[in-house]
Design an enzyme around this catalytic site. Sequence first.
Site, PDB file in Angstrom:
ATOM      1  N   CYS A   1       0.824  -1.337   0.035  1.00 53.60           N
ATOM      2  CA  CYS A   1       0.027  -0.144  -0.138  1.00 53.60           C
ATOM      3  C   CYS A   1       0.898   1.231  -0.013  1.00 53.60           C
ATOM      4  O   CYS A   1       0.180   2.315  -0.200  1.00 53.60           O
ATOM      5  CB  CYS A   1      -0.885  -0.006   1.376  1.00 53.60           C
ATOM      6  SG  CYS A   1      -1.493  -1.592   1.463  1.00 53.60           S
TER       7      CYS A   1
ATOM      8  N   HIS B   1      -9.902   2.069  -1.356  1.00 54.15           N
ATOM      9  CA  HIS B   1      -8.099   2.197  -1.190  1.00 54.15           C
ATOM     10  C   HIS B   1      -7.803   1.304  -2.415  1.00 54.15           C
ATOM     11  O   HIS B   1      -7.682  -0.080  -2.265  1.00 54.15           O
ATOM     12  CB  HIS B   1      -7.717   1.475   0.050  1.00 54.15           C
ATOM     13  CG  HIS B   1      -6.451   1.125   0.246  1.00 54.15           C
ATOM     14  ND1 HIS B   1      -5.453   1.730  -0.406  1.00 54.15           N
ATOM     15  CD2 HIS B   1      -5.811   0.300   1.169  1.00 54.15           C
ATOM     16  CE1 HIS B   1      -4.204   1.264   0.055  1.00 54.15           C
ATOM     17  NE2 HIS B   1      -4.560   0.365   1.022  1.00 54.15           N
TER      18      HIS B   1
END
Lengths: 381, 141
Positions: free
Chosen positions: A82, A330
């Site tokens: 991420c 996300h």
Amino acid sequence: MREIGVVGVGQSNFSRGCRMRVPELAFEAFKEAMQDAKLTTADIDASIVCSSMYDPQRSPEGTISDYLDLAPKPTLLVENACTAGTSGVKLAWSLIKSGLHKVVAVIGVEKMSGQDSREVAEMMGRTYDITWESSAGFTMPSGYAMHARACMAKYGLTEEQLAKVRVKNSFYGCKNAKAAYQKQLSLGDIMQSEQVASPLKKFDCCANADGASCTILAAADICRGITTTPVWILGIGSGSDTQISRRTSYTSFLSVRTAVERAYGMAGVRPADIDVAEVHDCFTIAELIAYEDLQFCARGEAATLIEGKETYVGGRMPVNVDGGLLSKGHPIGATGGSQTRTIVKQLRGEMGETQVKNAKIGLVHNVGGVGHYCNIIIFGR
Amino acid sequence: MSENGSFEEFGIVHYTKDTKIPEFLKYLEDGKVMATRCKDCGLLYFPPKADCPKCFGNKVEWVEIKKPGKLLTYTVVNYGPAGFENRTPYVIGVAQFEDDIRALALMSDSIPQEDIRVGLNVRLTVKKNLPDYIVYNFEKV
């Protein structure tokens, strides 16, 4: 230090199903950033694509570079879970600092809607050590849930306090036209949502999404020629951490503490100097731990910041006033660039209703895995 | 499945076949959960590893984790990833043992969920359900 700046930022809509090919999705962000910077493809020296490739395309940098008409300029892929997006920004900074390139486009992109949610949970779970951790059914929510449980045991943190982070971020998600979720959630909605990994419930968790982001960085002389409102990179810090069981704390992340010390040191700023922050709220607990790891408050006092609405616009330390990952969704490789875009626009004074008055210094906190990787970037105008 | 224990059987879902430390599985089949100690510098590792990046030694001795430890944190997983869809709810935790060893493991299904709390005394035991899987998990002391 005002050597390297951001001259353009862009982002696609983040959604649960973009109905586009990956290069087409990347184009949405690239176009916005290029128009923001008033550049043409001839002005770009190199590109960096940031992605964890949750779609079938391998080496997406090639097909994206081609679609954006950037070939034969150099391109490469950054995969860093991420944190890929801000690792791309960090790498672009280094390439410009070294003198190798003058203008670099960082393109974050992720398409996750083509996969079943449980398949994505399994793939994401393989961010952990596959032999010792993933093989036990350990997932991303489970990892953050363990940290939430530890904070509850140590500091008396409550599930309502976790939920209040989502109340705030859903409030700002409603004001972000590019967020996947633009609905105000009440404390009751969040508390009554189903358990995912106790104590985290569905609305304590961000959702997988499709999305792209683009950040264009340039050397100072070029920045000044392009724009009257460059936003400068003042400090960068990064860190990593071990497997979950080898850690000595479950109420803080070593990677973040390591990264932020370096970033504050390089920028020559203190936590109190930060006017607005984007933190990696993949889960509600992640935002609260960030308040403490970034030294916005003392250890164990994160809950008082959210209880006192200190992280809303108008509060002492506005955080995720674009809705955060919790509202935006996300798309792994695109998230760091989206956070960067928000901070750059805040520092230019372009955020309208959610503008933090006279914001001069902004911070991006981008975390990969469950604290496995962290990049902190401090921006100033 | 091999009769002597193959690393391929390790974990509820198997991701690993090849390793420098196949002995770990043999010990596990004998009911022992083992850490490694570097013979050169004495550092203890769990999960076990064949190599010591501190001194670059690669001779290890095997040390059994026998004594009980304390649960540091845990979660009840209600949404399982692919491969675990039909196992929910299951509980995963981290526990602290002697010599600064910490382990991440599933909690035994025999522990009632209402008994699970931070600080619970647990020990590492082996759960075998071959040919499907072999794992170490936490049992309540």
